[in-house]
Design a protein around this motif. Structure first.
Motif, short mmCIF file in Angstrom:
data_model
loop_
_atom_site.label_atom_id
_atom_site.label_comp_id
_atom_site.label_asym_id
_atom_site.label_seq_id
_atom_site.Cartn_x
_atom_site.Cartn_y
_atom_site.Cartn_z
N THR A 192 -35.44 -45.69 1.36
CA THR A 192 -34.38 -46.17 0.47
C THR A 192 -33.54 -47.24 1.15
OG1 THR A 192 -34.27 -43.99 -0.58
CG2 THR A 192 -32.43 -45.47 -0.96
N LYS A 219 -47.39 -38.52 -2.28
CA LYS A 219 -47.07 -38.68 -3.70
C LYS A 219 -45.70 -38.13 -4.08
CE LYS A 219 -50.92 -40.76 -4.23
NZ LYS A 219 -52.09 -40.25 -4.95
N TRP A 222 -43.03 -40.55 -3.04
CA TRP A 222 -42.99 -41.72 -3.91
C TRP A 222 -42.31 -41.39 -5.25
CZ3 TRP A 222 -42.46 -46.51 -4.30
CH2 TRP A 222 -42.80 -47.22 -5.45
N GLN A 223 -42.55 -40.22 -5.78
CA GLN A 223 -41.92 -39.84 -7.05
C GLN A 223 -40.41 -39.74 -6.92
OE1 GLN A 223 -43.47 -39.77 -9.99
NE2 GLN A 223 -45.25 -40.47 -8.81
N LYS A 226 -39.24 -43.76 -6.14
CA LYS A 226 -39.46 -44.77 -7.17
C LYS A 226 -38.23 -45.05 -8.04
CE LYS A 226 -42.82 -46.15 -10.69
NZ LYS A 226 -44.07 -45.76 -11.40
N LEU A 229 -35.61 -47.15 -6.24
CA LEU A 229 -35.97 -48.53 -5.91
C LEU A 229 -35.80 -49.47 -7.10
CD1 LEU A 229 -39.19 -47.89 -3.79
CD2 LEU A 229 -36.79 -47.81 -3.12
N LYS A 230 -35.70 -48.90 -8.29
CA LYS A 230 -35.49 -49.70 -9.52
C LYS A 230 -36.56 -50.79 -9.64
CE LYS A 230 -30.59 -48.59 -9.34
NZ LYS A 230 -29.21 -49.06 -9.23
N ALA A 233 -39.66 -51.26 -7.31
CA ALA A 233 -40.85 -50.42 -7.41
C ALA A 233 -42.03 -51.20 -7.98
CB ALA A 233 -40.54 -49.20 -8.28
N SER A 234 -41.75 -52.21 -8.79
CA SER A 234 -42.83 -53.00 -9.39
C SER A 234 -43.55 -53.87 -8.36
CB SER A 234 -42.28 -53.88 -10.51
OG SER A 234 -41.39 -54.86 -9.99
N VAL A 236 -44.66 -52.71 -5.57
CA VAL A 236 -45.54 -51.84 -4.78
C VAL A 236 -46.95 -51.81 -5.37
CG1 VAL A 236 -45.98 -49.46 -4.10
CG2 VAL A 236 -43.66 -50.40 -3.95
#
Length: 260
Positions: A192, A219, A222-223, A226, A229-230, A233-234, A236
């Motif tokens: 973060t 996983k 990441w959940q 995500k 990260l707002k 996240a796109s 990644v």
């Protein structure tokens, strides 16, 4: 493809005011921006600079300071050339740099944690001419080092990567090598911190992030991460080591960690 030595001492912010059109790629702007030409951009930089001098005279001057026109221009681009928004974000960034003592971070001061090999700036650019910041997650043990030490290394390496930007390039590539990742390597706080640093203090500098060979135990991390990260996240992309080898580097520039 190899980095040229003169890039090592470059200012981490480019000098786009010298071009005829500002190089803006997001929102309503384009590479050849028609809504804010170079003359208007220059006016906005001076307006922001004067506002910073008037309202934030206690902030430092010089490189990465309140009168650094390259830095002002970059934050104006990030805030779609809205002076008030750019000044607010830039003020926060300059104060953070001062409090975090970014200018005092050196190879020597971080030698101990850097020698773990948990993160480094690759010697070569990727195929898109981006400096590469590589994190080896299996070597990261949050219980061993104080969080602030990991954060200092992170910031130092971001600065180092940005100093290697070729002329005309603006973004870096981040690679998280997740091979061998286990629960003892999990560190949501650090992940973060890194993304928040890019958002608040190095906006639009992170072009893409590769999560390589993410195991099942990653996983849940990441959940949780995500939503924090707002929009970042796109950026990644989950991919394989083979994808890194075939799509992002040549045989000569491939990081040693990905050589077969």
């Amino acid at each position: 493809m190899a980095l040229r030595t003169n890039h090592a001492l470059r200012h981490p912010f480019l000098s786009p005011l010298l071009s005829s059109k500002p190089s803006v790629r997001t929102g309503k702007f384009s590479v050849r921006c028609s809504s804010v030409d170079s003359h208007e951009a220059r006016k906005l930089v001076l307006e922001a600079k004067e506002k910073l001098e008037k309202d934030c005279c206690s902030l430092p001057v010089g490189k990465n300071g309140r009168d650094d026109e390259d830095m002002i221009y970059w934050f104006l681009k990030d805030r779609k050339f809205v002076v008030e928004d750019a000044v607010a974000k830039l003020t926060k960034a300059i104060k953070w740099r001062q409090e975090f003592k970014v200018s005092e971070l050196t190879e020597e001061s971080l030698k101990s944690i850097a020698e773990t090999g948990k993160a480094y700036v690759h010697d070569f650019l990727d195929v898109n001419d981006r400096p590469v910041l590589l994190v080896v997650a299996s070597k990261h043990f949050p219980a061993v080092h104080e969080p602030i030490e990991n954060e200092k290394l992170c910031v130092f390496l971001i600065e180092k990567a940005l100093s290697k930007l070729p002329d005309g390039k603006e973004e870096i590539l981040g690679i998280f090598d997740l091979r061998g990742f286990g629960t003892e390597n999990a560190d949501l706080k650090f992940l973060t911190f890194m993304f928040e640093a890019f958002y608040y203090y190095y906006p639009k500098r992170l072009g893409q992030v590769l999560f390589v060979e993410a195991p099942f135990v990653f996983k849940p991390i990441w959940q949780l991460a995500k939503p924090l990260l707002k929009s970042y996240a796109s950026l990644v992309r989950f991919c394989s080591a083979e994808t890194v080898r075939s799509e992002y580097f040549t045989a000569e520039t491939l990081p040693a960690d990905f050589r077969e």
